[in-house]
Write a protein that holds these residues in place. Structure first.
Motif, mmCIF file in Angstrom:
data_model
loop_
_atom_site.group_PDB
_atom_site.id
_atom_site.type_symbol
_atom_site.label_atom_id
_atom_site.label_comp_id
_atom_site.label_asym_id
_atom_site.label_seq_id
_atom_site.Cartn_x
_atom_site.Cartn_y
_atom_site.Cartn_z
ATOM 1 N N ARG A 158 12.777 19.094 10.283
ATOM 2 C CA ARG A 158 12.188 20.197 9.513
ATOM 3 C C ARG A 158 12.510 20.056 8.029
ATOM 4 O O ARG A 158 11.653 20.297 7.173
ATOM 5 C CB ARG A 158 12.690 21.534 10.042
ATOM 6 C CG ARG A 158 12.131 21.865 11.401
ATOM 7 C CD ARG A 158 12.739 23.116 11.935
ATOM 8 N NE ARG A 158 12.092 23.505 13.189
ATOM 9 C CZ ARG A 158 12.563 24.413 13.987
ATOM 10 N NH1 ARG A 158 13.682 25.039 13.699
ATOM 11 N NH2 ARG A 158 11.927 24.718 15.097
ATOM 12 N N LEU A 159 13.749 19.691 7.734
ATOM 13 C CA LEU A 159 14.128 19.490 6.331
ATOM 14 C C LEU A 159 13.337 18.338 5.729
ATOM 15 O O LEU A 159 12.811 18.444 4.615
ATOM 16 C CB LEU A 159 15.633 19.222 6.222
ATOM 17 C CG LEU A 159 16.540 20.396 6.554
ATOM 18 C CD1 LEU A 159 17.985 19.919 6.663
ATOM 19 C CD2 LEU A 159 16.406 21.512 5.533
ATOM 20 N N GLU A 160 13.245 17.234 6.465
ATOM 21 C CA GLU A 160 12.498 16.074 5.981
ATOM 22 C C GLU A 160 11.032 16.423 5.724
ATOM 23 O O GLU A 160 10.457 16.001 4.733
ATOM 24 C CB GLU A 160 12.590 14.921 6.990
ATOM 25 C CG GLU A 160 13.958 14.305 7.105
ATOM 26 C CD GLU A 160 14.251 13.248 6.054
ATOM 27 O OE1 GLU A 160 13.307 12.762 5.390
ATOM 28 O OE2 GLU A 160 15.439 12.913 5.910
ATOM 29 N N SER A 161 10.447 17.226 6.605
ATOM 30 C CA SER A 161 9.037 17.591 6.426
ATOM 31 C C SER A 161 8.839 18.475 5.201
ATOM 32 O O SER A 161 7.733 18.545 4.671
ATOM 33 C CB SER A 161 8.481 18.275 7.677
ATOM 34 O OG SER A 161 9.027 19.565 7.830
ATOM 35 N N ALA A 162 9.909 19.125 4.754
ATOM 36 C CA ALA A 162 9.831 19.951 3.547
ATOM 37 C C ALA A 162 10.258 19.177 2.304
ATOM 38 O O ALA A 162 10.352 19.743 1.217
ATOM 39 C CB ALA A 162 10.707 21.190 3.713
ATOM 40 N N GLY A 163 10.543 17.878 2.480
ATOM 41 C CA GLY A 163 10.876 17.050 1.327
ATOM 42 C C GLY A 163 12.356 16.935 1.014
ATOM 43 O O GLY A 163 12.731 16.422 -0.035
ATOM 44 N N VAL A 164 13.229 17.422 1.904
ATOM 45 C CA VAL A 164 14.674 17.327 1.700
ATOM 46 C C VAL A 164 15.208 16.239 2.632
ATOM 47 O O VAL A 164 15.143 16.376 3.848
ATOM 48 C CB VAL A 164 15.376 18.675 1.990
ATOM 49 C CG1 VAL A 164 16.881 18.525 1.901
ATOM 50 C CG2 VAL A 164 14.879 19.756 1.040
ATOM 51 N N HIS A 165 15.718 15.165 2.039
ATOM 52 C CA HIS A 165 16.264 14.071 2.847
ATOM 53 C C HIS A 165 17.525 14.559 3.554
ATOM 54 O O HIS A 165 18.394 15.170 2.940
ATOM 55 C CB HIS A 165 16.585 12.865 1.968
ATOM 56 C CG HIS A 165 17.151 11.722 2.736
ATOM 57 N ND1 HIS A 165 16.405 11.001 3.639
ATOM 58 C CD2 HIS A 165 18.394 11.201 2.767
ATOM 59 C CE1 HIS A 165 17.177 10.076 4.181
ATOM 60 N NE2 HIS A 165 18.382 10.175 3.667
ATOM 61 N N ALA A 166 17.617 14.293 4.856
ATOM 62 C CA ALA A 166 18.774 14.715 5.647
ATOM 63 C C ALA A 166 19.100 13.653 6.681
ATOM 64 O O ALA A 166 18.223 12.920 7.122
ATOM 65 C CB ALA A 166 18.471 16.040 6.338
ATOM 66 N N VAL A 167 20.368 13.574 7.051
ATOM 67 C CA VAL A 167 20.821 12.667 8.099
ATOM 68 C C VAL A 167 21.773 13.411 9.020
ATOM 69 O O VAL A 167 22.378 14.408 8.631
ATOM 70 C CB VAL A 167 21.524 11.411 7.524
ATOM 71 C CG1 VAL A 167 20.564 10.551 6.746
ATOM 72 C CG2 VAL A 167 22.708 11.788 6.672
ATOM 73 N N CYS A 168 21.890 12.918 10.244
ATOM 74 C CA CYS A 168 22.806 13.508 11.220
ATOM 75 C C CYS A 168 23.978 12.556 11.420
ATOM 76 O O CYS A 168 23.770 11.376 11.684
ATOM 77 C CB CYS A 168 22.100 13.753 12.546
ATOM 78 S SG CYS A 168 20.823 15.003 12.452
ATOM 79 N N PHE A 169 25.186 13.078 11.290
ATOM 80 C CA PHE A 169 26.405 12.312 11.539
ATOM 81 C C PHE A 169 27.004 12.763 12.861
ATOM 82 O O PHE A 169 26.947 13.932 13.215
ATOM 83 C CB PHE A 169 27.435 12.554 10.439
ATOM 84 C CG PHE A 169 27.162 11.839 9.134
ATOM 85 C CD1 PHE A 169 26.046 11.051 8.935
ATOM 86 C CD2 PHE A 169 28.050 11.964 8.087
ATOM 87 C CE1 PHE A 169 25.819 10.414 7.730
ATOM 88 C CE2 PHE A 169 27.835 11.332 6.881
ATOM 89 C CZ PHE A 169 26.726 10.552 6.700
ATOM 90 N N ASP A 170 27.608 11.853 13.548
ATOM 91 C CA ASP A 170 28.332 12.095 14.806
ATOM 92 C C ASP A 170 27.414 12.377 15.988
ATOM 93 O O ASP A 170 27.891 12.824 17.030
ATOM 94 C CB ASP A 170 29.363 13.236 14.671
ATOM 95 C CG ASP A 170 30.356 12.989 13.549
ATOM 96 O OD1 ASP A 170 30.715 11.819 13.335
ATOM 97 O OD2 ASP A 170 30.768 13.949 12.887
#
Length: 76
Positions: free
Chosen positions: A21-33
């Motif tokens: 959802r963040l990526e689709s709004a233009g905010v780069h995000a990653v998941c750790f762990d």
């Protein structure tokens, strides 16, 4: 450009949904762990961290609040 923690979620699926959802709004995000969270069914709880760039943290928080307000997620 450092990564900062946006939220910790108990489910890898929830974390990936929020990340998308963040990526689709233009905010780069990653998941750790996320790989550490594979034992959910046996009661081992290692939260998955959703990380964003420090400069995007305010936008990411606003988007996350918007998602929650319209009932699109259970993040946070």
């Amino acid at each position: 450009m450092a990564l900062v923690e946006l939220v910790r979620l108990p489910s890898g699926a929830e974390a990936e949904l929020l990340r998308g959802r963040l990526e689709s709004a233009g905010v780069h995000a990653v998941c750790f762990d996320a790989g550490m969270n594979i034992a959910e069914s046996v009661g081992l709880l290692i939260p998955v961290r959703v990380m964003v760039l420090d400069e995007d943290l305010a936008d990411a928080r606003a988007l996350m609040a918007e998602f929650e307000a319209v009932g699109n997620g259970s993040a946070a």
